[in-house]
Scaffold this motif. Structure first.
Motif, short mmCIF file in Angstrom:
data_model
loop_
_atom_site.label_atom_id
_atom_site.label_comp_id
_atom_site.label_asym_id
_atom_site.label_seq_id
_atom_site.Cartn_x
_atom_site.Cartn_y
_atom_site.Cartn_z
N ASP A 1 1.47 13.85 -5.07
CA ASP A 1 1.09 15.00 -4.24
C ASP A 1 0.07 14.59 -3.18
N ALA A 2 -0.94 13.84 -3.59
CA ALA A 2 -1.96 13.40 -2.64
C ALA A 2 -1.36 12.51 -1.56
N CYS A 3 -0.44 11.65 -1.97
CA CYS A 3 0.19 10.74 -1.01
C CYS A 3 1.06 11.50 -0.02
N ALA A 4 1.80 12.51 -0.51
CA ALA A 4 2.62 13.32 0.40
C ALA A 4 1.75 14.06 1.41
N HIS A 5 0.61 14.58 0.98
CA HIS A 5 -0.30 15.25 1.91
C HIS A 5 -0.83 14.26 2.96
N GLU A 6 -1.13 13.04 2.52
CA GLU A 6 -1.61 12.02 3.46
C GLU A 6 -0.54 11.68 4.49
N ILE A 7 0.70 11.56 4.04
CA ILE A 7 1.80 11.28 4.97
C ILE A 7 1.96 12.40 5.98
N ALA A 8 1.83 13.64 5.53
CA ALA A 8 1.97 14.79 6.43
C ALA A 8 0.94 14.75 7.55
N ARG A 9 -0.20 14.11 7.28
CA ARG A 9 -1.27 14.01 8.29
C ARG A 9 -1.22 12.71 9.09
N THR A 10 -0.23 11.85 8.79
CA THR A 10 -0.18 10.52 9.41
C THR A 10 0.99 10.45 10.37
N PRO A 11 0.75 10.43 11.67
CA PRO A 11 1.83 10.36 12.65
C PRO A 11 2.67 9.08 12.46
N GLY A 12 3.97 9.26 12.57
CA GLY A 12 4.87 8.11 12.52
C GLY A 12 5.41 7.77 11.16
N ILE A 13 4.80 8.28 10.08
CA ILE A 13 5.30 8.02 8.73
C ILE A 13 6.14 9.21 8.29
N ARG A 14 7.41 8.95 8.00
CA ARG A 14 8.34 10.04 7.69
C ARG A 14 8.78 9.94 6.23
N LEU A 15 8.48 10.98 5.48
CA LEU A 15 8.87 11.04 4.08
C LEU A 15 10.35 11.41 3.99
N ARG A 16 11.14 10.49 3.42
CA ARG A 16 12.59 10.72 3.30
C ARG A 16 13.02 11.06 1.88
N GLY A 17 12.22 10.66 0.89
CA GLY A 17 12.65 10.92 -0.48
C GLY A 17 11.77 10.21 -1.47
N VAL A 18 12.32 10.01 -2.69
CA VAL A 18 11.57 9.36 -3.75
C VAL A 18 12.40 8.23 -4.35
N HIS A 19 11.67 7.29 -4.94
CA HIS A 19 12.26 6.16 -5.65
C HIS A 19 11.73 6.22 -7.07
N ALA A 20 12.61 6.10 -8.06
CA ALA A 20 12.17 6.20 -9.46
C ALA A 20 12.96 5.25 -10.33
N HIS A 21 12.62 3.97 -10.23
CA HIS A 21 13.17 2.99 -11.19
C HIS A 21 12.20 2.93 -12.35
N LEU A 22 12.58 3.51 -13.49
CA LEU A 22 11.65 3.71 -14.59
C LEU A 22 11.85 2.77 -15.76
N ALA A 23 13.05 2.20 -15.90
CA ALA A 23 13.30 1.37 -17.09
C ALA A 23 14.53 0.50 -16.88
N SER A 24 14.67 -0.50 -17.74
CA SER A 24 15.83 -1.39 -17.71
C SER A 24 16.44 -1.49 -19.10
#
Length: 371
Positions: free
Chosen positions: A160-183
């Motif tokens: 959540d904190a990172c998404a808020h930071e991205i929203a305030r950072t010009p040029g960084i575009r949030l496209r989605g999430v990555h979740a590789h959790l186990a093998s």
């Protein structure tokens, strides 16, 4: 384990050991079958599993892109496949690596820390950067061979904190999430995991204004070294993944793509019995093929010239000055003699490239690619 006839014929012609033999013909057919089973799901190959240039070139027609996890991998893959789509992940990215990703046109960067967006913006020098946030979700993972916790990704509060930071950072575009959790998970478990990840990710991304969301559920498809003929059920997995077009879904397998199509081939130097146990000492060792030591299993093998019945049990070891230099313990073998050839299968992933090659400074193996 079974040694394909065309590999066996090639192995018998080798005049120097040890050698890695990569079955590119089998790899291409396997990758094509995976691609067909996945339908619209994007398939990125995790280059860390085996970055051999001929492996990468063989896979290129069958994958949508490659995932890299270091500046070295990035430069190597871009040189080998100049036009391939790239995603760059992993914790601890240096400024030099991020700058290289900008220069080499990486399509997606997987943000592992809330400290990365500001650095990305600074090093991008005004160029837009598309990112996925790596999620370290608290999901139960029974039966996992390896869980990617600790330094990998961010928990929900940090996301959540990172998404808020991205929203305030010009040029960084949030496209989605990555979740590789186990093998090391089978198809039903992987499908359940993918469902839990997407059920969480889609409303989370929608609440942050992300349109056409992307969800990368990573790799980790099971590879069973105890049952070398077994395969992950790609057909069931592909059929069970979302296909409704509301999400751009991506997977990143590595081991399950290339493991089955590499062989580490060497010869017997000596056979002896100590305290009632027979040892076959092979040229080379686990400094060339670290997989059995790393994962704690007996590496599957074949003895190409043997057609007789099993003669007994032996432990197959290498030349290193350590009792840990073991390929397989107390396994059934034919009557081995010096000069006999042993071919260890399932050596196409996390084998040569994770091994401590220079220990004792033995000669390195040769490499062969069967087309």
């Amino acid at each position: 384990m079974h040694l394909p006839a065309h590999v066996a014929a090639y192995v018998r012609r080798l005049d120097r050991y040890p050698a890695y033999v990569y079955d590119l013909r089998g790899l291409s057919a396997h990758a094509a079958a995976i691609r067909a089973a996945l339908g619209p799901v994007e398939l990125f190959y995790a280059a860390k599993a085996n970055p051999d240039p001929e492996i990468l070139r063989t896979l290129e027609p069958h994958v949508d892109g490659l995932e890299v996890s270091s500046g070295g991998e990035l430069a190597h893959v871009r040189e080998t496949l100049p036009n391939v789509r790239l995603a760059y992940g992993g914790p601890g990215k240096s400024d030099d690596e991020i700058a290289l990703a900008m220069r080499l046109a990486v399509e997606r960067i997987h943000v592992e820390s809330p400290n990365e967006p500001a650095r990305l913006a600074e090093l991008a020098s005004g160029r837009p950067v598309d990112v996925l946030l790596r999620a370290n979700l608290a999901i139960a993972l029974p039966g996992a061979a390896l869980t990617m916790s600790g330094p990998f990704g961010m928990d929900e509060d940090t996301l959540d904190a990172c998404a808020h930071e991205i929203a305030r950072t010009p040029g960084i575009r949030l496209r989605g999430v990555h979740a590789h959790l186990a093998s090391g998970l089978d198809a039903p478990t992987m499908l359940d995991l993918a469902g839990q990840v997407t059920d969480w990710a889609l409303p989370w991304l929608a609440a942050r204004g992300v349109r056409r969301p992307e969800v990368n559920v990573g790799g980790g498809m099971a590879v069973d070294y105890r049952s070398p003929e077994a395969r992950f059920d790609w057909t069931a997995y592909g059929r069970g993944l979302p296909r409704d077009g509301t999400v751009r879904l991506r997977i990143e397998p590595g081991r399950a793509v290339t493991a089955y199509h590499g062989w580490y081939v060497t010869d017997v130097l000596d056979v002896k019995t100590t305290h009632g146990e027979t040892y076959a000492i092979l040229r080379g060792g686990t400094h060339h093929l670290r997989t059995p030591v790393t994962k704690g299993h007996d590496q599957p093998f074949a003895v190409p010239a043997s057609s007789g019945p099993p003669a007994g049990r032996a432990t197959l070891v290498g030349q290193l000055c350590t009792p840990k230099d073991v390929f397989a313990r107390h396994v059934t073998v034919p009557a081995l003699r010096p000069g006999d050839v042993v071919a260890f299968g399932m050596a196409g992933a996390y084998a040569w490239n994770i091994s401590h090659h220079d220990f004792l400074m033995h000669p390195k193996p040769t490499f062969h690619h069967l087309r």
